[in-house]
Design a protein around this motif. Structure first.
Motif, PDB file in Angstrom:
ATOM      1  N   UNK A   1     -61.223  82.692  42.150  1.00  0.00           N
ATOM      2  CA  UNK A   1     -62.205  82.531  41.068  1.00  0.00           C
ATOM      3  C   UNK A   1     -63.311  81.495  41.577  1.00  0.00           C
ATOM      4  N   UNK A   2     -64.575  81.706  41.284  1.00  0.00           N
ATOM      5  CA  UNK A   2     -65.512  80.614  41.658  1.00  0.00           C
ATOM      6  C   UNK A   2     -65.467  79.619  40.364  1.00  0.00           C
ATOM      7  N   UNK A   3     -64.626  78.773  40.964  1.00  0.00           N
ATOM      8  CA  UNK A   3     -64.399  77.574  39.962  1.00  0.00           C
ATOM      9  C   UNK A   3     -65.408  76.467  40.016  1.00  0.00           C
ATOM     10  N   UNK A   4     -65.937  75.894  40.972  1.00  0.00           N
ATOM     11  CA  UNK A   4     -66.607  74.762  41.200  1.00  0.00           C
ATOM     12  C   UNK A   4     -68.261  75.265  41.871  1.00  0.00           C
ATOM     13  N   UNK A   5     -69.299  74.914  41.153  1.00  0.00           N
ATOM     14  CA  UNK A   5     -70.568  75.243  41.605  1.00  0.00           C
ATOM     15  C   UNK A   5     -71.156  74.221  42.164  1.00  0.00           C
ATOM     16  N   UNK A   6     -71.484  74.121  43.593  1.00  0.00           N
ATOM     17  CA  UNK A   6     -71.867  73.025  44.324  1.00  0.00           C
ATOM     18  C   UNK A   6     -73.372  73.209  44.627  1.00  0.00           C
ATOM     19  N   UNK A   7     -74.002  72.188  45.056  1.00  0.00           N
ATOM     20  CA  UNK A   7     -75.150  72.149  45.700  1.00  0.00           C
ATOM     21  C   UNK A   7     -75.414  71.322  46.961  1.00  0.00           C
ATOM     22  N   UNK A   8     -76.161  71.734  47.833  1.00  0.00           N
ATOM     23  CA  UNK A   8     -76.220  70.877  48.961  1.00  0.00           C
ATOM     24  C   UNK A   8     -76.984  69.549  48.768  1.00  0.00           C
ATOM     25  N   UNK A   9     -76.855  68.785  49.793  1.00  0.00           N
ATOM     26  CA  UNK A   9     -77.503  67.384  49.534  1.00  0.00           C
ATOM     27  C   UNK A   9     -79.055  67.529  49.773  1.00  0.00           C
ATOM     28  N   UNK A  10     -79.773  68.741  50.167  1.00  0.00           N
ATOM     29  CA  UNK A  10     -80.967  68.845  50.256  1.00  0.00           C
ATOM     30  C   UNK A  10     -81.432  69.263  48.896  1.00  0.00           C
ATOM     31  N   UNK A  11     -80.651  69.672  47.924  1.00  0.00           N
ATOM     32  CA  UNK A  11     -81.095  69.985  46.759  1.00  0.00           C
ATOM     33  C   UNK A  11     -80.854  68.983  45.734  1.00  0.00           C
ATOM     34  N   UNK A  12     -80.393  67.885  46.038  1.00  0.00           N
ATOM     35  CA  UNK A  12     -80.837  66.591  44.899  1.00  0.00           C
ATOM     36  C   UNK A  12     -82.010  66.556  44.460  1.00  0.00           C
ATOM     37  N   UNK A  13     -82.465  66.611  43.284  1.00  0.00           N
ATOM     38  CA  UNK A  13     -83.652  66.612  42.809  1.00  0.00           C
ATOM     39  C   UNK A  13     -84.734  65.626  43.151  1.00  0.00           C
ATOM     40  N   UNK A  14     -85.925  65.650  43.376  1.00  0.00           N
ATOM     41  CA  UNK A  14     -86.811  64.864  43.973  1.00  0.00           C
ATOM     42  C   UNK A  14     -87.719  64.215  43.159  1.00  0.00           C
ATOM     43  N   UNK A  15     -87.437  64.626  41.539  1.00  0.00           N
ATOM     44  CA  UNK A  15     -87.950  63.824  40.526  1.00  0.00           C
ATOM     45  C   UNK A  15     -87.067  63.723  39.451  1.00  0.00           C
ATOM     46  N   UNK A  16     -87.427  62.439  38.699  1.00  0.00           N
ATOM     47  CA  UNK A  16     -86.681  62.347  37.373  1.00  0.00           C
ATOM     48  C   UNK A  16     -87.668  63.069  36.400  1.00  0.00           C
TER      49      UNK A  16
END
Lengths: 454, 454
Positions: free
Chosen positions: B2-17
């Motif tokens: 099962x695909x339990x955990x959805x992760x993003x890479x460090x590069x995908x940390x948002x650049x704006x609030x």
């Protein structure tokens, strides 16, 4: 932005565990019967462990498949991140490149669930209803409680009474995952009742807790026992750590010159180091692997290589190991997970064959290292983990002195959230050094009447 | 698997609030001077906060850039994982799909470092040498200690004396990151000395601790004050949570019908919900966002919308908010982070405009939810976090009753490693309900002499 954290996707969780026995030039010597002192086979373990784990204990296959269901539970926290320690490098002003693998992201907070989950799984497969174990500080007990809860197996933990009284929060953690926790010695077993009759006020010991957990498993058909380190199958399961780390180092195009991990019974060290030793065996690499132990329990750096018992009472099979003698009682350091008199057989043979190294650090040095790490990297390490950090710092400082850059990787095996008392003691100046004299060590080893190894 | 955990890479940390004020149909009413009751501008905040944070407090720009150095520190624990709660869905036997965003992976164990890091960063930029704050249970204090340590800023935490005595481990955590922690009231401030002179045995209160921290900042040129919730810039920083969650939901090709988060001052809720509300504004989506509060402190579900003070003493500007009255003293529940009499102004206006909803849960219901979660998902939640879980469970059960499937997402804002005492109390049957009568609420609100809002 710096690339600080090297991650893998859920799909990249390894599909097999690595069994180093297949690659060892000298295989470990066989275990001996505690009384006859004759070599014994795996069937001796049948009352305590399910068949599949016994098979894993003795297999010489190089790879063992990880069941899908185990990988599925691993995915709650795995793959764990590997970090480039930019902050620590800067704090040390070292030319070394430092990386660490962080196992504290598991729900139990350490690397222990890497083996508790498959152990619970195989017990469930064989219809076992209850698993018993002992725990000192509570790391292993909570990892097993977490795993049993997932497979709906009853979990019975015998917790050294002193810890039960002083570390109530680890106990509550186990309760939250549905485990029954008994202060040991307890009224639940013959062994416990005997000791209580003699000394109702005893604070217990890990040896007594083992006796209780083993008795429950040996005398109940539907009950088995689980161990959190030392044994081959435990080390096997932990190789998930190092395999991920190899993939992560390859991902950033780097490879460690030195791999470091804390050493208690050996599974923490085996977990990170064995997959890198495989690269030495298979690809002719020359990666140094260093086990970090406390100077208060220095079986690898100051112990003797001979047959010894796994427990204090002398009931387990005799195993060929580096040992301080099974009667050795280490000082009560906060790194409870490293207070074991001996080393697992695989690691012992590897050390004997000079395929790995060992290093020891005193109690003050490791807390200095832990606070340096917390302040430069942000994560507060468990007392066990600070030993690996201390070795990494020592190697990084050597690089600085020699003006060379090496790549260092260590296992940050757990966070310190449940160990704040240790840091409180450190800041208050209540941590002492615990250096052992040669006389103390020789005395403990001289007591041994177990077979020597030529 | 099962695909339990959805992760993003460090590069995908948002650049704006994301700044929701830009999109609100009705902007929040202006703050009023506590004495003249006339509208005041941002300059009133200058003694306490650095200019850049004051600008963020009042900006109407839709996006605010996240400095590279902040993203670099975020990368220690961000992006945080988003989980599909297969275990919880199974335990509830619900047709609903449940997801949660897990903020407990930060070194301080909660979402709080999302704002403590940029706050410390902007103070450092403006040459500030010391930041003061108050803390009750210690979550915010440890997050600020963690952040100040990174920027080499002195951190001074005034910790309510009762907590200081009862929760020593949070204090040690702050010390480990180099912070100075004072039991409040302390001898370090005029405010503290006055109270101690009157009552040397007082156990303190959050109101007193605020007075001490504010005094230190107001009377020292090189010192500023930091707040962990309520204010607009705090909510702004927390939107990093929801932006990641939007990206993660898109990654699995799903989108929540319902978004849920615990509610104390509003930054936890704002953090997850605002980026989903943006989809309602920008893309005409119809995502329900529900704030979860304790029945013992029900400002959103049973409070009144009017001007009120942010503190107990009545020294702060008057803010337009849902409030139970600034003299309201909530029962001593374990979810210390949710014991605040009012709600931040943005969330209050959104609730007034029926753009968000609120739900309240009693103390026993939330611990039941927390244990159900721990046993089905493996992670032990902080008491604050159990409120969001309780709302998610209620919505999932509604789905079951109605035989429909909805997609539910909630914020698991922190782990419970420092809250085992709460679980111990729950298992021992020592948790009580704390339902408020209408008389109690009306009495507290009737005492208010602050301006009403037509």
């Amino acid at each position: 932005m710096k690339n600080r954290k090297i991650t893998l996707s859920e799909q990249e969780i390894p599909e097999k565990w690595y069994n180093i026995i297949a690659d060892m030039p000298n295989k470990p010597l066989p275990p001996l019967h505690p009384e006859t002192k004759e070599p014994i086979g795996p069937e001796a373990l049948a009352p305590l462990f399910p068949m599949e784990l016994i098979k894993q204990e003795v297999t010489t296959d190089k790879w063992v498949e990880i069941p899908d269901e185990v990988r599925n539970i691993y995915s709650i926290w795995r793959p764990t991140p590997l970090y480039r320690a930019y902050g620590l490098e800067k704090a040390l002003d070292t030319p070394a490149k430092i990386y660490y693998k962080y196992e504290g992201v598991s729900p139990a907070g350490s690397h222990k669930p890497n083996t508790s989950v498959p152990q619970a799984y195989y017990n469930k497969q064989e219809g076992i209803k209850r698993i018993t174990t002992e725990t000192g500080a509570g790391q292993w007990g909570s990892a097993l409680a977490f795993a049993c809860n997932h497979f709906d197996i009853e979990c019975e933990v015998y917790m050294v009474k002193l810890s039960y009284q002083h570390k109530p929060y680890r106990k509550v953690m186990m309760n939250t995952w549905g485990a029954n926790v008994f202060p040991s010695p307890s009224e639940a077993t013959e062994a416990g009742r005997k000791i209580l009759a003699k000394d109702p006020n005893t604070t217990g010991s890990l040896g007594i807790a083992i006796s209780e957990a083993v008795e429950r498993a040996a005398t109940n058909e539907d009950t088995k026992y689980a161990l959190g380190s030392v044994l081959n199958h435990v080390k096997l399961h932990q190789t998930i750590i190092g395999q991920e780390a190899v993939a992560q180092m390859e991902k950033v195009g780097d490879m460690p010159d030195i791999v470091i991990a804390p050493f208690g019974g050996g599974s923490n060290f085996a977990g990170l180091a064995f997959p890198f030793l495989r690269l030495n065996f298979d690809e002719g690499k020359n990666i140094r692997c260093i086990a970090s132990e406390p100077t208060s329990c220095p079986k690898l750096t100051r112990g003797v290589f001979r047959y010894d018992y796994g427990d204090t009472v002398g009931m387990t099979p005799l195993l060929p190991m580096y040992t301080l003698g099974h009667n050795f009682v280490p000082a009560p350091i906060h790194a409870g997970g490293l207070r074991y008199h001996g080393a697992g057989v695989i690691v012992s043979q590897l050390l004997k064959d000079k395929l790995i190294e060992a290093s020891a650090h005193d109690n003050i040095e490791v807390f200095e290292a832990g606070v340096t790490f917390a302040r430069s990297e942000g994560i507060i390490p468990a007392p066990e983990a600070t030993h690996g950090i201390a070795t990494a710092i020592a190697e990084a400082q050597k690089c600085k002195e020699e003006g060379i850059s090496k790549t260092i990787l260590f296992n940050l095996c757990g966070h310190g959230n449940f160990d704040m008392k240790a840091y409180e003691d450190y800041f208050a100046g209540n941590i002492v050094k615990h250096e052992l004299t040669s006389e103390e060590i020789n005395r403990s080893i001289a007591e041994l009447d177990t077979p020597e190894i030529k």
